[in-house]
Design an enzyme around this catalytic site. Structure first.
Site, PDB file in Angstrom:
ATOM      1  N   ASP A  35      26.327 115.773 -22.297  1.00  0.00           N
ATOM      2  CA  ASP A  35      27.121 116.571 -23.236  1.00  0.00           C
ATOM      3  C   ASP A  35      26.310 117.801 -23.643  1.00  0.00           C
ATOM      4  OD1 ASP A  35      29.727 115.797 -25.286  1.00  0.00           O
ATOM      5  OD2 ASP A  35      28.382 117.444 -25.877  1.00  0.00           O
ATOM      6  N   GLU A 105      39.134 117.292 -27.687  1.00  0.00           N
ATOM      7  CA  GLU A 105      39.023 118.746 -27.494  1.00  0.00           C
ATOM      8  C   GLU A 105      39.279 119.153 -26.045  1.00  0.00           C
ATOM      9  OE1 GLU A 105      35.177 119.865 -28.938  1.00  0.00           O
ATOM     10  OE2 GLU A 105      35.633 119.190 -30.981  1.00  0.00           O
ATOM     11  N   VAL A 106      38.815 118.352 -25.110  1.00  0.00           N
ATOM     12  CA  VAL A 106      38.948 118.705 -23.691  1.00  0.00           C
ATOM     13  C   VAL A 106      39.976 117.768 -23.053  1.00  0.00           C
ATOM     14  CG1 VAL A 106      37.759 118.958 -21.494  1.00  0.00           C
ATOM     15  CG2 VAL A 106      36.541 119.470 -23.624  1.00  0.00           C
ATOM     16  N   HIS A 110      37.606 111.654 -20.601  1.00  0.00           N
ATOM     17  CA  HIS A 110      36.149 111.473 -20.591  1.00  0.00           C
ATOM     18  C   HIS A 110      35.771 110.384 -21.564  1.00  0.00           C
ATOM     19  CE1 HIS A 110      37.208 114.645 -23.472  1.00  0.00           C
ATOM     20  NE2 HIS A 110      36.196 114.220 -24.225  1.00  0.00           N
ATOM     21  N   HIS A 112      32.593 109.125 -23.798  1.00  0.00           N
ATOM     22  CA  HIS A 112      31.272 109.448 -24.323  1.00  0.00           C
ATOM     23  C   HIS A 112      30.439 108.166 -24.320  1.00  0.00           C
ATOM     24  CE1 HIS A 112      32.525 113.283 -26.508  1.00  0.00           C
ATOM     25  NE2 HIS A 112      33.708 112.686 -26.372  1.00  0.00           N
TER      26      HIS A 112
END
Ligand code: AMP
Length: 126
Positions: A35, A105-106, A110, A112
């Site tokens: 990240d 946000e994206v 994904h 984390h």
């Protein structure tokens, strides 16, 4: 309602090689990279190479090969960084934000992987 995938999102650009990333591990179906704004000593993002928007999209529509590969990569990332409680390590957290309430946000799925320090409780009270 079907998901609309925006192929101009930043992780799509990473997958096309249009912007750089700090790759940790890459397989046929999955990419893991650091990240850019780490929230912990270990902060790795794991993404499928396929065009999936968020967790439930990936879970519902990815092939078995993609699903298995993705999960195995997460295990390898944990082992590589000494995060696995099964090995006597101190553990980690995985987070997959989705949509507005999840503050994603994206819009490319994904996961984390966070570790390397105590991470506190999972959520602050609302
Ligand atoms: P989320 O809120 O779950 O969508 O998180 C998106 C994450 O992507 C954030 O933790 C950002 O720091 C991270 N991020 C955004 N752009 C990049 C990039 N170019 N390389 C690596 N991580 C990024």
């Amino acid at each position: 309602m079907p998901y609309n995938y925006d192929d101009q999102n930043i992780f799509a650009k990473i997958l096309r090689g249009e912007i750089p990333n700090e790759t940790v591990l890459e397989t046929d179906h999955t990419l893991a990279f650091r990240d850019i704004h780490p929230q912990a000593p270990v902060h790795v993002l794991v993404i499928p190479k396929g065009a999936y928007v968020c967790h439930d999209h990936f879970a519902a529509e990815a092939s078995e090969a993609e699903l298995v590969d993705f999960m195995r990569v997460t295990a390898r990332i944990c082992a590589m960084h000494g995060l696995s409680p099964g090995d006597g390590d101190d553990g980690f957290r995985v987070i997959a934000n989705a949509g507005t309430h999840g503050v994603q946000e994206v819009p490319h799925y994904h996961l984390h992987i966070l570790g390397g320090r105590p991470l506190g409780r999972m959520l602050e009270p609302a």
